[in-house]
Design an enzyme around this catalytic site. Structure first.
Site, PDB file in Angstrom:
ATOM      1  N   GLY A  14      14.990  28.837  12.937  1.00  0.00           N
ATOM      2  CA  GLY A  14      14.561  27.449  13.164  1.00  0.00           C
ATOM      3  C   GLY A  14      13.759  27.344  14.455  1.00  0.00           C
ATOM      4  N   ARG A  75      11.872  32.218   7.713  1.00  0.00           N
ATOM      5  CA  ARG A  75      13.112  32.919   7.390  1.00  0.00           C
ATOM      6  C   ARG A  75      12.673  34.030   6.428  1.00  0.00           C
ATOM      7  NH1 ARG A  75      16.730  29.350  10.253  1.00  0.00           N
ATOM      8  NH2 ARG A  75      16.310  27.205   9.684  1.00  0.00           N
ATOM      9  N   ASP A 106      21.118  33.541  16.285  1.00  0.00           N
ATOM     10  CA  ASP A 106      21.942  34.742  16.047  1.00  0.00           C
ATOM     11  C   ASP A 106      21.414  35.593  14.889  1.00  0.00           C
ATOM     12  OD1 ASP A 106      22.696  32.742  14.279  1.00  0.00           O
ATOM     13  OD2 ASP A 106      24.814  33.277  14.285  1.00  0.00           O
ATOM     14  N   THR A 128      17.153  28.080  20.007  1.00  0.00           N
ATOM     15  CA  THR A 128      17.644  27.245  18.900  1.00  0.00           C
ATOM     16  C   THR A 128      18.154  25.940  19.495  1.00  0.00           C
ATOM     17  OG1 THR A 128      19.454  26.923  17.321  1.00  0.00           O
ATOM     18  CG2 THR A 128      19.825  28.594  18.974  1.00  0.00           C
ATOM     19  N   ASP A 130      20.532  24.240  18.473  1.00  0.00           N
ATOM     20  CA  ASP A 130      21.975  24.053  18.244  1.00  0.00           C
ATOM     21  C   ASP A 130      22.867  24.448  19.423  1.00  0.00           C
ATOM     22  OD1 ASP A 130      21.202  23.301  15.747  1.00  0.00           O
ATOM     23  OD2 ASP A 130      22.271  24.870  14.658  1.00  0.00           O
ATOM     24  N   ASP A 132      24.264  27.206  19.739  1.00  0.00           N
ATOM     25  CA  ASP A 132      25.441  27.822  19.098  1.00  0.00           C
ATOM     26  C   ASP A 132      25.498  29.323  19.316  1.00  0.00           C
ATOM     27  OD1 ASP A 132      23.245  28.436  17.562  1.00  0.00           O
ATOM     28  OD2 ASP A 132      24.282  28.239  15.650  1.00  0.00           O
ATOM     29  N   ARG A 165      26.613  -4.324  14.009  1.00  0.00           N
ATOM     30  CA  ARG A 165      26.984  -3.257  13.073  1.00  0.00           C
ATOM     31  C   ARG A 165      27.489  -2.004  13.793  1.00  0.00           C
ATOM     32  NH1 ARG A 165      21.458  -3.523   9.547  1.00  0.00           N
ATOM     33  NH2 ARG A 165      22.138  -5.055   8.033  1.00  0.00           N
ATOM     34  N   MET A 172      21.911  17.339  14.318  1.00  0.00           N
ATOM     35  CA  MET A 172      21.925  18.726  13.834  1.00  0.00           C
ATOM     36  C   MET A 172      23.004  19.554  14.516  1.00  0.00           C
ATOM     37  SD  MET A 172      18.114  20.026  12.971  1.00  0.00           S
ATOM     38  CE  MET A 172      17.483  19.843  11.311  1.00  0.00           C
ATOM     39  N   ARG A 174      24.554  23.280  12.719  1.00  0.00           N
ATOM     40  CA  ARG A 174      25.154  23.848  11.511  1.00  0.00           C
ATOM     41  C   ARG A 174      26.564  24.352  11.802  1.00  0.00           C
ATOM     42  NH1 ARG A 174      21.032  27.816   8.981  1.00  0.00           N
ATOM     43  NH2 ARG A 174      21.056  28.344  11.180  1.00  0.00           N
ATOM     44  N   ALA A 189      28.745   6.520  22.717  1.00  0.00           N
ATOM     45  CA  ALA A 189      29.333   6.427  21.370  1.00  0.00           C
ATOM     46  C   ALA A 189      30.835   6.171  21.439  1.00  0.00           C
ATOM     47  CB  ALA A 189      29.066   7.719  20.607  1.00  0.00           C
ATOM     48  N   LYS A 216      32.899  -6.990  21.138  1.00  0.00           N
ATOM     49  CA  LYS A 216      31.914  -5.886  21.066  1.00  0.00           C
ATOM     50  C   LYS A 216      31.141  -5.972  19.754  1.00  0.00           C
ATOM     51  CE  LYS A 216      31.558  -0.813  21.297  1.00  0.00           C
ATOM     52  NZ  LYS A 216      30.319  -0.786  22.075  1.00  0.00           N
ATOM     53  N   HIS A 254      15.145  16.772  10.959  1.00  0.00           N
ATOM     54  CA  HIS A 254      14.233  17.685  11.668  1.00  0.00           C
ATOM     55  C   HIS A 254      13.439  17.051  12.803  1.00  0.00           C
ATOM     56  CE1 HIS A 254      15.305  19.869   8.053  1.00  0.00           C
ATOM     57  NE2 HIS A 254      14.958  20.967   8.701  1.00  0.00           N
ATOM     58  N   ARG A 257      13.917  18.580  16.053  1.00  0.00           N
ATOM     59  CA  ARG A 257      13.396  19.904  16.424  1.00  0.00           C
ATOM     60  C   ARG A 257      11.981  19.848  17.006  1.00  0.00           C
ATOM     61  NH1 ARG A 257      15.540  23.614  11.871  1.00  0.00           N
ATOM     62  NH2 ARG A 257      13.369  23.982  11.381  1.00  0.00           N
TER      63      ARG A 257
HETATM   64  P1  ADP Z   1      18.397  31.980  13.512  1.00  0.00           P
HETATM   65  O1  ADP Z   1      17.715  33.145  14.140  1.00  0.00           O
HETATM   66  O2  ADP Z   1      17.952  30.670  14.076  1.00  0.00           O
HETATM   67  O3  ADP Z   1      19.894  32.135  13.441  1.00  0.00           O
HETATM   68  P2  ADP Z   1      18.284  32.715  10.697  1.00  0.00           P
HETATM   69  O4  ADP Z   1      19.751  32.892  10.555  1.00  0.00           O
HETATM   70  O5  ADP Z   1      17.542  32.063   9.594  1.00  0.00           O
HETATM   71  O6  ADP Z   1      17.902  31.877  11.993  1.00  0.00           O
HETATM   72  O7  ADP Z   1      17.664  34.153  10.960  1.00  0.00           O
HETATM   73  C1  ADP Z   1      16.273  34.323  11.153  1.00  0.00           C
HETATM   74  C2  ADP Z   1      15.821  35.590  10.466  1.00  0.00           C
HETATM   75  O8  ADP Z   1      16.479  36.713  11.052  1.00  0.00           O
HETATM   76  C3  ADP Z   1      16.162  35.688   8.966  1.00  0.00           C
HETATM   77  O9  ADP Z   1      15.238  35.029   8.154  1.00  0.00           O
HETATM   78  C4  ADP Z   1      16.135  37.173   8.738  1.00  0.00           C
HETATM   79  O10 ADP Z   1      14.822  37.643   8.608  1.00  0.00           O
HETATM   80  C5  ADP Z   1      16.714  37.705  10.059  1.00  0.00           C
HETATM   81  N1  ADP Z   1      18.171  37.921   9.877  1.00  0.00           N
HETATM   82  C6  ADP Z   1      19.114  36.975   9.769  1.00  0.00           C
HETATM   83  N2  ADP Z   1      20.325  37.522   9.566  1.00  0.00           N
HETATM   84  C7  ADP Z   1      20.136  38.840   9.523  1.00  0.00           C
HETATM   85  C8  ADP Z   1      21.002  39.958   9.324  1.00  0.00           C
HETATM   86  N3  ADP Z   1      22.309  39.810   9.128  1.00  0.00           N
HETATM   87  N4  ADP Z   1      20.452  41.186   9.357  1.00  0.00           N
HETATM   88  C9  ADP Z   1      19.141  41.360   9.580  1.00  0.00           C
HETATM   89  N5  ADP Z   1      18.268  40.336   9.768  1.00  0.00           N
HETATM   90  C10 ADP Z   1      18.744  39.102   9.733  1.00  0.00           C
HETATM   91  O1  F6P Z   2      19.174  26.300  13.570  1.00  0.00           O
HETATM   92  C1  F6P Z   2      18.667  25.060  13.842  1.00  0.00           C
HETATM   93  C2  F6P Z   2      18.799  24.135  12.653  1.00  0.00           C
HETATM   94  O2  F6P Z   2      18.009  23.004  12.943  1.00  0.00           O
HETATM   95  C3  F6P Z   2      20.224  23.729  12.290  1.00  0.00           C
HETATM   96  O3  F6P Z   2      20.723  22.704  13.123  1.00  0.00           O
HETATM   97  C4  F6P Z   2      20.063  23.300  10.867  1.00  0.00           C
HETATM   98  O4  F6P Z   2      21.270  23.465  10.167  1.00  0.00           O
HETATM   99  C5  F6P Z   2      19.010  24.243  10.342  1.00  0.00           C
HETATM  100  O5  F6P Z   2      18.301  24.723  11.465  1.00  0.00           O
HETATM  101  C6  F6P Z   2      18.062  23.602   9.375  1.00  0.00           C
HETATM  102  O6  F6P Z   2      17.228  24.572   8.875  1.00  0.00           O
HETATM  103  P1  F6P Z   2      15.911  24.300   8.008  1.00  0.00           P
HETATM  104  O7  F6P Z   2      14.804  24.076   8.975  1.00  0.00           O
HETATM  105  O8  F6P Z   2      15.748  25.545   7.240  1.00  0.00           O
HETATM  106  O9  F6P Z   2      16.168  23.083   7.177  1.00  0.00           O
END
Ligand code: ADP
Ligand code: F6P
Length: 354
Positions: A14, A75, A106, A128, A130, A132, A165, A172, A174, A189, A216, A254, A257
């Site tokens: 992302g 991806r 990750d 990212t 997130d 995360d 309301r 976002m 995940r 909030a 409120k 989105h 982002r």
């Molecule tokens: P992010 O990097 O934000 O976590 P993704 O999980 O979509 O996003 O991973 C990005 C890209 O990294 C994937 O489209 C793929 O090409 C590669 N990737 C993800 N997971 C793996 C994995 N377990 N092993 C090898 N490549 C991976």
């Molecule tokens: O990893 C960032 C993120 O925006 C997450 O918060 C969300 O779940 C995901 O990407 C959405 O992915 P996509 O752009 O493929 O809809």
């Protein structure tokens, strides 16, 4: 030690505001050090396909302020296969790349490990919205996304106040409630709903009813995307039923982002981009750049991925048993610190917002 004369840089997963600032920093510092830089377009897919172009200092001008990623992103399921990684490594060799800086989450880091194992040294930068990634306190894009959320929810709050309301806003995240927790504080909030910490709804509804009686008008509730696709709509109906307060649901999606990166993201991205180049050219590989206790450091990419799995509850007992106790101790400390911080933020929301 391998000599680094030419490196590649890619963004993957992302997109996140600040990725451009990282690309710029990588390019400029590498050029300063006499290392050639090649931009790899569309993440790992672009590497497999050879969408690779040399970058000069001017190619990265005027991008520090721009959202998205000038290198684009994708991806790439093919890269998750052995054949895909081998194709990518072969292409990197064909272009004479001695190493690659991979900017993403990750998943991107897992790909970087595979590519390093296939003979192309990589170093990861966490990008990212997130936040995360367990190994770092901050990821590139997180701050900008939060500021966007605050801006949008402030607008939603105006209309909530006019109409008396409750607005339930899904942000976002995940796997992580970081955006939800922090923005919930910033927008005042009533509560936030995230996967990591259970919410006492009886208590929240009671507080809302009491506050409504006391005059409120507007109520904001922030939920994290990780709660599930239908969650926000269902909660909206439940709130109307249990409190009698008219409610509306908004998914920000989105829009979070995009946009120009904040000062914090530009600085973080620049520091991390520079640290990645320093590490790569000094022969360090299989590393990720992290921010820990406000310092920019590098960490072994395997350890970073394992601590990440530990935080997300995805590290099997078998995998845990293979980790030396001293490393496990450090990993548990990192996870505990993150969890405690989330508890602390949640406590604040729960105690000062009604
Ligand atoms: P992010 O990097 O934000 O976590 P993704 O999980 O979509 O996003 O991973 C990005 C890209 O990294 C994937 O489209 C793929 O090409 C590669 N990737 C993800 N997971 C793996 C994995 N377990 N092993 C090898 N490549 C991976
Ligand atoms: O990893 C960032 C993120 O925006 C997450 O918060 C969300 O779940 C995901 O990407 C959405 O992915 P996509 O752009 O493929 O809809």
């Amino acid at each position: 030690m391998a000599e680094f004369k030419r490196i590649g840089v890619l963004t993957s997963g992302g997109d996140a505001p600040g990725m451009n600032a990282a690309v710029r920093a990588v390019t400029r510092l590498a050029l300063y050090k006499g290392v050639e830089v090649y931009g790899i377009y569309n993440g790992y897919q672009g590497l497999i396909d050879g969408q690779i172009k040399q970058l000069g200092a001017r190619d990265v001008s005027y991008i520090i302020n721009r959202g998205g990623t000038m290198l684009y992103t994708a991806r790439c399921p093919e890269f998750k296969t052995k054949e895909g990684v081998e194709k990518a490594a072969a292409k990197a060799r064909e272009f004479g790349l001695d190493g690659i800086v991979t900017i993403g989450g990750d998943g991107t880091f897992r790909g970087a490990v595979d590519l390093t194992d296939a003979g192309i040294p990589c170093i990861g930068i966490p990008g990212t919205i997130d936040n995360d990634i367990a190994s770092t306190e901050m990821t590139i894009g997180f701050d900008t996304a939060m500021n966007t959320v605050v801006d949008l929810v402030d607008k939603l709050r105006d209309t909530s106040e006019s109409h008396s309301r409750c607005t339930i806003v899904e942000v976002m995240g995940r796997d992580a409630g970081d955006i939800a927790l922090n923005t919930a504080i910033a927008v005042g909030a009533v509560t936030t709903v995230i996967k990591e910490i259970p919410t006492d709804f009886d208590h929240v509804f009671e507080k809302m009813i009491e506050a409504r009686r006391a005059g409120k008008r507007n109520f904001i509730i922030i939920t994290a995307e990780g709660m599930g696709r239908e969650y926000g709509e269902e909660l909206t109906q439940l709130i109307e039923k249990r409190t009698g307060i008219e409610a509306r649901f908004a998914r920000l999606a989105h829009i979070q982002r995009g946009g120009s990166p904040t000062l914090q993201d530009r600085v973080l991205a620049t520091k991390m981009g520079c640290a990645a180049v320093e590490s790569l050219v000094s022969g360090q590989m299989k590393k990720v750049v992290c921010q820990r206790h406000n310092s920019i450091i590098t960490m072994d990419i395997h350890d970073a991925l394992q601590v990440d799995k530990l935080m997300k509850g995805k590290l099997s007992k078998e995998e845990q048993n293979k980790i030396p106790p001293n490393i496990m101790y450090d990993m548990k400390k990192i996870v505990a610190e993150k969890e405690a911080y989330k508890q602390y933020l949640n406590y604040i929301i729960d105690h000062i917002t009604l």
